[in-house]
Write a protein that holds these residues in place. Structure first.
Motif, PDB file in Angstrom:
ATOM      1  N   ALA A 297     -12.153   9.398   9.303  1.00 32.63           N
ATOM      2  CA  ALA A 297     -12.300   9.422  10.755  1.00 32.63           C
ATOM      3  C   ALA A 297     -11.630  10.655  11.359  1.00 32.63           C
ATOM      4  O   ALA A 297     -12.167  11.269  12.299  1.00 32.63           O
ATOM      5  CB  ALA A 297     -11.710   8.147  11.356  1.00 32.63           C
ATOM      6  N   ILE A 298     -10.464  11.022  10.849  1.00 37.59           N
ATOM      7  CA  ILE A 298      -9.803  12.238  11.327  1.00 37.59           C
ATOM      8  C   ILE A 298     -10.684  13.451  11.038  1.00 37.59           C
ATOM      9  O   ILE A 298     -10.913  14.301  11.919  1.00 37.59           O
ATOM     10  CB  ILE A 298      -8.424  12.405  10.653  1.00 37.59           C
ATOM     11  N   ALA A 299     -11.187  13.541   9.808  1.00 35.49           N
ATOM     12  CA  ALA A 299     -12.021  14.679   9.427  1.00 35.49           C
ATOM     13  C   ALA A 299     -13.280  14.770  10.273  1.00 35.49           C
ATOM     14  O   ALA A 299     -13.679  15.864  10.706  1.00 35.49           O
ATOM     15  CB  ALA A 299     -12.384  14.576   7.941  1.00 35.49           C
ATOM     16  N   ARG A 300     -13.921  13.625  10.531  1.00 36.30           N
ATOM     17  CA  ARG A 300     -15.142  13.632  11.336  1.00 36.30           C
ATOM     18  C   ARG A 300     -14.856  14.079  12.773  1.00 36.30           C
ATOM     19  O   ARG A 300     -15.667  14.784  13.383  1.00 36.30           O
ATOM     20  CB  ARG A 300     -15.766  12.239  11.339  1.00 36.30           C
ATOM     21  N   THR A 301     -13.718  13.678  13.308  1.00 33.81           N
ATOM     22  CA  THR A 301     -13.366  14.074  14.671  1.00 33.81           C
ATOM     23  C   THR A 301     -13.056  15.566  14.749  1.00 33.81           C
ATOM     24  O   THR A 301     -13.474  16.253  15.693  1.00 33.81           O
ATOM     25  CB  THR A 301     -12.166  13.250  15.172  1.00 33.81           C
ATOM     26  N   PHE A 302     -12.328  16.084  13.770  1.00 33.56           N
ATOM     27  CA  PHE A 302     -12.090  17.530  13.707  1.00 33.56           C
ATOM     28  C   PHE A 302     -13.416  18.283  13.596  1.00 33.56           C
ATOM     29  O   PHE A 302     -13.625  19.305  14.269  1.00 33.56           O
ATOM     30  CB  PHE A 302     -11.180  17.871  12.521  1.00 33.56           C
ATOM     31  N   GLU A 303     -14.314  17.789  12.753  1.00 41.75           N
ATOM     32  CA  GLU A 303     -15.615  18.426  12.593  1.00 41.75           C
ATOM     33  C   GLU A 303     -16.386  18.435  13.902  1.00 41.75           C
ATOM     34  O   GLU A 303     -17.012  19.438  14.262  1.00 41.75           O
ATOM     35  CB  GLU A 303     -16.414  17.687  11.515  1.00 41.75           C
ATOM     36  N   SER A 304     -16.342  17.322  14.624  1.00 40.23           N
ATOM     37  CA  SER A 304     -17.040  17.241  15.914  1.00 40.23           C
ATOM     38  C   SER A 304     -16.501  18.260  16.905  1.00 40.23           C
ATOM     39  O   SER A 304     -17.235  18.760  17.766  1.00 40.23           O
ATOM     40  CB  SER A 304     -16.900  15.826  16.484  1.00 40.23           C
ATOM     41  N   ALA A 305     -15.201  18.568  16.779  1.00 38.40           N
ATOM     42  CA  ALA A 305     -14.567  19.551  17.665  1.00 38.40           C
ATOM     43  C   ALA A 305     -14.730  20.982  17.175  1.00 38.40           C
ATOM     44  O   ALA A 305     -14.258  21.918  17.828  1.00 38.40           O
ATOM     45  CB  ALA A 305     -13.089  19.220  17.821  1.00 38.40           C
TER      46      ALA A 305
END
Length: 307
Positions: free
Chosen positions: A66-74
């Motif tokens: 979830a952290i990685a996906r949020t960073f990717e989205s940003a």
């Protein structure tokens, strides 16, 4: 980027009887997470509490994903991280532990990036739903309260509602577990039209009961869409729900089960429900007298109060 953040995310109970894959309620049991940025490109994961022996300690950990996906989205690259997780929400009991993990990771990434990136609620819910598969658990974990979640061509959406102060949640947690995938496999592809209409009426009534008229909770939590189909897989859960409802308590299967949620219309009724359950069950159940969480997932710097 901020060097460290602390996150707290509530348990959730989805479906609430007739509101299959739509309604969810945030409850006052919390998983806690501290995330610290490392100078090196590596992961250090420490976990204590529920499920600690089973969860992975690498990039496949749901919080890390979830952290990685949020960073990717940003449009940012996730740095090396040290995760310290304290899991209080029971795993595999129908109280939203996986949704809480997803919400924890997203809130942690938001906190780390707070000085650089702003995430809207729609974007946060989209990321969470992509990881969880459906929004009914992640919406209350993120936003708190009673949530109605639905999907649109543009993505998932939600509406948060305040619960009437007379509603007193009680959760019975057994020692056994239930896989969400197994529970869903017991659902038929089609249901009778009259059952679908029945659940539409009860779902609408349940929103009114939870927000305005707790005295209607017993009728509002009637369900013909999913609980009966899953009953054989959770006989003790089904028996407890039937026993409580026969005495006038609004009892339902919590999420995919096997926990049982009682939506009592006051503290006195909640105590009566707990006493009744203790007299009719022949297996150990932990009774949790809870409040409705109204904040959802919160993030703070480790030495500060929640925000």
């Amino acid at each position: 980027m901020r060097p460290s953040v602390a996150v707290r995310v509530p348990a959730t109970s989805a479906n609430l009887g007739p509101g299959f894959d739509t309604l969810g309620l945030a409850l006052s049991i919390y998983d806690e997470l501290t995330v610290t940025v490392l100078d090196e490109d590596r992961l250090v994961i420490e976990v204590e509490g529920s499920g600690a022996a089973e969860v992975p300690r690498d990039g496949s950990h749901l919080v890390v994903r979830a952290i990685a996906r949020t960073f990717e989205s940003a449009g940012r690259r996730m740095p090396g991280l040290h995760l310290q997780a304290r899991n209080v929400i029971p795993h595999g009991r129908g109280l939203g532990s996986s949704g809480a993990a997803v919400a924890s990771g997203i809130r942690a990434a938001q906190g780390l990036l707070a000085d650089e990136v702003t995430f809207g609620d729609d974007e946060v819910l989209r990321i969470a739903t992509d990881l969880e598969g459906h929004p009914d658990n992640v919406a209350p974990a993120l936003f708190g309260g009673l949530t109605i979640a639905w999907t649109t061509p543009a993505g998932p959406a939600h509406k948060k509602l305040l619960v009437h102060r007379g509603v007193s949640p009680l959760v019975f947690v057994p020692e056994s577990t239930m896989s969400t995938e197994v529970a869903r496999s017991l659902q038929p592809a089609q249901v009778p039209r009259e059952d679908a209409v029945f659940n539409v009426s009860r779902s609408a009534l349940l929103v009114a009961a939870l927000t305005q008229s707790p005295e209607l909770l017993l009728a509002a939590t009637e369900d013909r869409l999913h609980q009966d189909y899953r009953a054989e897989a959770m006989p003790h859960t089904s028996a407890l729900v039937r026993a409580l409802r026969a005495e006038g308590f609004a009892a339902v299967v919590s999420g995919a089960g096997p926990s049982v949620l009682v939506l009592a219309d006051g503290p006195g009724a909640r105590l009566e429900a707990a006493e009744l359950a203790a007299s009719v069950v022949d297996a150990p159940w932990e009774a949790l007298m809870l409040a409705v969480d109204v904040k959802g997932g919160t993030v703070r710097e480790p030495a500060e109060g929640s925000t």
